[in-house]
Write a protein that holds these residues in place. Structure first.
Motif, PDB file in Angstrom:
ATOM      1  N   GLY A  68       0.813  -1.209   0.000  1.00  0.00           N
ATOM      2  CA  GLY A  68       0.000   0.000   0.000  1.00  0.00           C
ATOM      3  C   GLY A  68       0.841   1.251   0.000  1.00  0.00           C
ATOM      4  N   GLU A  69       0.160   2.381   0.132  1.00  0.00           N
ATOM      5  CA  GLU A  69       0.825   3.680   0.176  1.00  0.00           C
ATOM      6  C   GLU A  69       0.198   4.523   1.271  1.00  0.00           C
ATOM      7  N   VAL A  70       1.046   5.202   2.036  1.00  0.00           N
ATOM      8  CA  VAL A  70       0.593   6.116   3.076  1.00  0.00           C
ATOM      9  C   VAL A  70       0.917   7.542   2.649  1.00  0.00           C
ATOM     10  N   THR A  71      -0.057   8.417   2.791  1.00  0.00           N
ATOM     11  CA  THR A  71       0.166   9.852   2.567  1.00  0.00           C
ATOM     12  C   THR A  71       0.171  10.543   3.921  1.00  0.00           C
ATOM     13  N   VAL A  72       1.251  11.252   4.212  1.00  0.00           N
ATOM     14  CA  VAL A  72       1.442  11.924   5.496  1.00  0.00           C
ATOM     15  C   VAL A  72       1.256  13.427   5.314  1.00  0.00           C
ATOM     16  N   THR A  90       1.495  20.728   7.371  1.00  0.00           N
ATOM     17  CA  THR A  90       2.618  20.702   6.426  1.00  0.00           C
ATOM     18  C   THR A  90       3.766  19.871   6.977  1.00  0.00           C
ATOM     19  N   VAL A  91       4.234  18.944   6.165  1.00  0.00           N
ATOM     20  CA  VAL A  91       5.349  18.082   6.567  1.00  0.00           C
ATOM     21  C   VAL A  91       6.650  18.851   6.383  1.00  0.00           C
ATOM     22  N   GLU A  92       7.418  18.921   7.457  1.00  0.00           N
ATOM     23  CA  GLU A  92       8.681  19.651   7.429  1.00  0.00           C
ATOM     24  C   GLU A  92       9.832  18.696   7.724  1.00  0.00           C
ATOM     25  N   GLY A  93      10.852  18.760   6.869  1.00  0.00           N
ATOM     26  CA  GLY A  93      12.054  17.972   7.115  1.00  0.00           C
ATOM     27  C   GLY A  93      11.865  16.491   6.834  1.00  0.00           C
ATOM     28  N   GLY A 158       3.988  19.961   0.659  1.00  0.00           N
ATOM     29  CA  GLY A 158       3.797  19.858   2.092  1.00  0.00           C
ATOM     30  C   GLY A 158       3.333  18.501   2.580  1.00  0.00           C
ATOM     31  N   ARG A 159       3.362  17.502   1.706  1.00  0.00           N
ATOM     32  CA  ARG A 159       2.965  16.146   2.083  1.00  0.00           C
ATOM     33  C   ARG A 159       4.087  15.164   1.766  1.00  0.00           C
ATOM     34  N   ALA A 160       4.038  14.025   2.408  1.00  0.00           N
ATOM     35  CA  ALA A 160       5.018  12.967   2.156  1.00  0.00           C
ATOM     36  C   ALA A 160       4.272  11.687   1.815  1.00  0.00           C
ATOM     37  N   ARG A 161       4.867  10.903   0.912  1.00  0.00           N
ATOM     38  CA  ARG A 161       4.266   9.628   0.523  1.00  0.00           C
ATOM     39  C   ARG A 161       5.330   8.550   0.468  1.00  0.00           C
ATOM     40  N   PHE A 162       4.923   7.333   0.826  1.00  0.00           N
ATOM     41  CA  PHE A 162       5.820   6.178   0.685  1.00  0.00           C
ATOM     42  C   PHE A 162       4.988   4.906   0.583  1.00  0.00           C
ATOM     43  N   ARG A 175      -6.160   0.696   7.160  1.00  0.00           N
ATOM     44  CA  ARG A 175      -6.438   2.142   7.210  1.00  0.00           C
ATOM     45  C   ARG A 175      -6.044   2.712   8.568  1.00  0.00           C
ATOM     46  N   THR A 176      -6.394   1.980   9.623  1.00  0.00           N
ATOM     47  CA  THR A 176      -6.021   2.434  10.968  1.00  0.00           C
ATOM     48  C   THR A 176      -4.512   2.382  11.151  1.00  0.00           C
ATOM     49  N   LEU A 177      -3.878   1.370  10.558  1.00  0.00           N
ATOM     50  CA  LEU A 177      -2.426   1.265  10.642  1.00  0.00           C
ATOM     51  C   LEU A 177      -1.762   2.489  10.008  1.00  0.00           C
ATOM     52  N   ALA A 178      -2.311   2.966   8.915  1.00  0.00           N
ATOM     53  CA  ALA A 178      -1.771   4.178   8.277  1.00  0.00           C
ATOM     54  C   ALA A 178      -1.902   5.388   9.194  1.00  0.00           C
ATOM     55  N   VAL A 179      -3.047   5.498   9.862  1.00  0.00           N
ATOM     56  CA  VAL A 179      -3.251   6.598  10.818  1.00  0.00           C
ATOM     57  C   VAL A 179      -2.253   6.487  11.960  1.00  0.00           C
ATOM     58  N   GLU A 180      -2.023   5.269  12.448  1.00  0.00           N
ATOM     59  CA  GLU A 180      -1.071   5.048  13.546  1.00  0.00           C
ATOM     60  C   GLU A 180       0.347   5.415  13.138  1.00  0.00           C
ATOM     61  N   ILE A 181       0.695   5.152  11.886  1.00  0.00           N
ATOM     62  CA  ILE A 181       2.018   5.544  11.384  1.00  0.00           C
ATOM     63  C   ILE A 181       2.150   7.063  11.462  1.00  0.00           C
ATOM     64  N   GLY A 182       1.112   7.762  11.022  1.00  0.00           N
ATOM     65  CA  GLY A 182       1.135   9.221  11.092  1.00  0.00           C
ATOM     66  C   GLY A 182       1.274   9.722  12.514  1.00  0.00           C
TER      67      GLY A 182
END
Length: 287
Positions: A68-72, A90-93, A158-162, A175-182
């Motif tokens: 899958g892919e997560v958008t942060v 906004t994702v910084e760094g 301002g977003r990150a994806r992987f 889906r919840t796992l993606a939220v937990e990663i964030g």
């Protein structure tokens, strides 16, 4: 017609849509599936045909593997790309993603999302969520066996994806796992893509497209393919007759120490038995 049909579900269809289409296309009355995929998700959907519908309890407990892919940097109310945006940051760094993924591995508890088929007071959570209602949900035990990043992290607007790959136990919501990663990273996040690769021993590599099914270019797997080799007992005439009648079986005549076994005659599934106090008792019989 009895057996297991592996389908590569396309995006945009619910699991029920796929089952309904197959029922109509193949003129099948008894049919179901062995585990839901969200409409936006793709990949392996295990479809149970005819007497195979009795196997649902054994499929629902199997481990599953996904990519899958997560958008942060943004969250949605459904935790996937179909939902309305509820938060942005906004994702910084550079993000320390691999460490966050490792922290989420192992046995733990997970709260089911509101957009799920879990019931509360007789109502499915997604029905409540669509009305704007949020209720307390009981955490459920899960296991994340593997969770690894499979692509570089891209940063844009301002977003990150992987991309990632994971293998999880039953009851795990990706889906919840993606939220937990964030949450581990300190940002809102959602699941922007999901593809299921395996369900237990079933693989997407052997799945059929709906076009193939429409052309008649498909193969039903035998009911016994649900079970591992060490669970399957090939019965002689006497043992098979007792199993067909649902009679209790002594562990010695079965020749197995497994807690649960499938009695078979070649590729025919006769019955499923569970062991209790040295004796096997019939749980389900196929007549």
């Amino acid at each position: 017609m009895d057996g297991i049909l592996l389908i590569d579900k396309p995006p945009g269809l619910t699991s029920h849509d796929v089952v309904r289409w197959i029922r109509k296309t193949l003129n099948i009355k008894r049919i179901g599936h062995g585990g839901t995929l969200d409409p936006a998700a793709t990949g392996l959907l295990v479809v149970l045909v005819g007497s195979a519908t009795k196997l649902f309890p054994y499929l629902s407990g199997m481990d599953k593997e996904y990519t899958g892919e997560v958008t942060v940097g943004v969250a949605t109310d459904s935790a996937d790309a179909d939902g309305a945006i509820t938060a942005e940051k906004t994702v910084e760094g550079p993000l320390v993603i691999d460490e966050a993924l490792m922290e989420l591995c192992g046995e733990r508890e997970q709260v089911p999302p509101m957009y799920s088929a879990v019931k509360s007071s007789g109502k499915k959570l997604y029905e409540l969520a669509r009305r704007g209602v949020t209720v307390e949900r009981t955490p459920r035990p899960i296991t994340v066996y593997e969770l690894e990043r499979t692509s570089p992290v891209s940063y844009e607007n301002g977003r990150a994806r992987f991309s990632f790959r994971t293998r999880v136990s039953k009851g795990t919501y990706i889906r919840t796992l993606a939220v937990e990663i964030g949450e581990r990273l300190g940002y809102p996040a959602y699941l922007s893509m999901l593809r299921r690769l395996t369900v237990g021993g079933f693989s997407l590599k052997k799945a059929h497209s709906l076009d193939e099914v429409a052309r008649g270019d498909y193969r039903l797997l035998p009911l016994l393919s649900v079970f591992s080799e060490n669970m399957v007992i090939q019965a002689g005439e006497k043992l098979a007759r007792k199993a067909r009648n649902g009679r209790a079986l002594d562990a010695a005549e079965v020749g197995s120490g497994e807690p649960e076994i499938a009695i078979a005659n070649r590729e025919e599934l006769i019955a499923i038995y569970k062991r209790k106090n040295g004796t096997y008792h019939a749980e389900r019989v196929w007549n």
